[in-house]
Design an enzyme around this catalytic site. Structure first.
Site, mmCIF file in Angstrom:
data_model
loop_
_atom_site.group_PDB
_atom_site.id
_atom_site.type_symbol
_atom_site.label_atom_id
_atom_site.label_comp_id
_atom_site.label_asym_id
_atom_site.label_seq_id
_atom_site.Cartn_x
_atom_site.Cartn_y
_atom_site.Cartn_z
ATOM 1 C CG ASN A 265 -3.673 -2.592 6.949
ATOM 2 O OD1 ASN A 265 -3.398 -2.115 6.003
ATOM 3 N ND2 ASN A 265 -4.498 -3.306 7.527
ATOM 4 C CE1 TYR B 74 -9.427 -3.073 0.190
ATOM 5 C CE2 TYR B 74 -8.287 -1.085 -0.352
ATOM 6 C CZ TYR B 74 -8.130 -2.128 0.123
ATOM 7 O OH TYR B 74 -6.655 -2.943 0.698
ATOM 8 C CG PHE C 196 -12.971 2.098 7.615
ATOM 9 C CD1 PHE C 196 -12.307 0.547 6.160
ATOM 10 C CD2 PHE C 196 -13.976 0.712 8.291
ATOM 11 C CE1 PHE C 196 -12.980 -0.330 5.731
ATOM 12 C CE2 PHE C 196 -13.780 -0.669 7.939
ATOM 13 C CZ PHE C 196 -13.312 -1.171 6.880
ATOM 14 C CG HIS D 282 -4.968 -6.377 -0.952
ATOM 15 N ND1 HIS D 282 -6.426 -6.617 0.020
ATOM 16 C CD2 HIS D 282 -5.120 -7.071 -1.151
ATOM 17 C CE1 HIS D 282 -7.012 -7.638 -0.877
ATOM 18 N NE2 HIS D 282 -5.763 -7.581 -1.575
ATOM 19 C CD GLU E 275 -8.381 -9.369 -3.845
ATOM 20 O OE1 GLU E 275 -8.813 -8.524 -3.240
ATOM 21 O OE2 GLU E 275 -7.155 -9.896 -3.669
ATOM 22 C CE LYS F 193 -3.767 -2.587 1.906
ATOM 23 N NZ LYS F 193 -4.671 -2.611 3.559
#
Ligand code: IDP
Ligand code: MG
Length: 153
Positions: A115, A52, A60, A118, A129, A12
């Protein structure tokens, strides 16, 4: 098609900014996985909203899209035995505070909204994906290490 599973792993924007690209790639290489696709992309909000889409409606979600669109990501496909499940265990829990030391999030991250990386959560989402991030397809080649890493016979 390979006899092994494939998973979509993405570093990310915070992982890229923190110069963790090499360290994360090294973990997958050293574990025994084979790299079959890799590119750096500064994704659009629309592309990320599709990635997503299952989280649309979460409080969020807008912040997640803004974070993910804030800079380039490194998109990868890794292949090997049980790649999806093992990829997830190498990442650690979604919230780094719950991630064990030794995992990527447990070693490098503190906040759930930052974080680092992914990983696909099922074989089905990995397929979706991979198609979403690599419409051009992935690379097919034989790893010479296969005979050493796996019990093929
Ligand atoms: P995962 O990345 O471990 O699969 P998901 O539930 O699919 O976790 O959530 C996707 C991403 O959304 C997480 O990696 C994290 O960056 C972000 N996220 C999840 N829950 C929260 C939250 O409660 N606050 C802020 N960001 C979150
Ligand atoms: Mg997820």
């Amino acid at each position: 098609m390979s006899k092994f599973e494939q998973t979509y792993i993405m570093i990310k924007p915070d992982g890229v900014q923190r110069n963790l690209v090499g360290a994360i790639i090294a973990r997958f290489e050293q574990r025994g996985f084979k790299l079959v696709a890799l590119k750096m992309v500064h994704a659009t909000p629309e592309h990320l909203e599709k990635h997503y889409e299952d989280l649309k409606g979460k409080p969020f979600f807008p912040g997640l899209i803004k974070y993910m669109a804030s800079g380039p990501v490194v998109a990868m496909v890794w292949e090997g035995l049980d790649a999806v499940k093992t990829g997830r265990s190498m990442l650690g829990a979604t919230n780094p505070l719950a991630s064990a030391p030794g995992t990527i999030r447990g070693d490098y991250a503190l906040a759930v909204g930052r974080n680092i990386a992914h990983g696909s959560d099922s074989v089905e989402s990995a397929k979706k994906e991979i198609a979403h991030w690599f419409p051009e397809g992935i690379v097919q080649y034989r790893s010479l290490l296969e005979d050493v890493i796996f019990e093929l016979r």
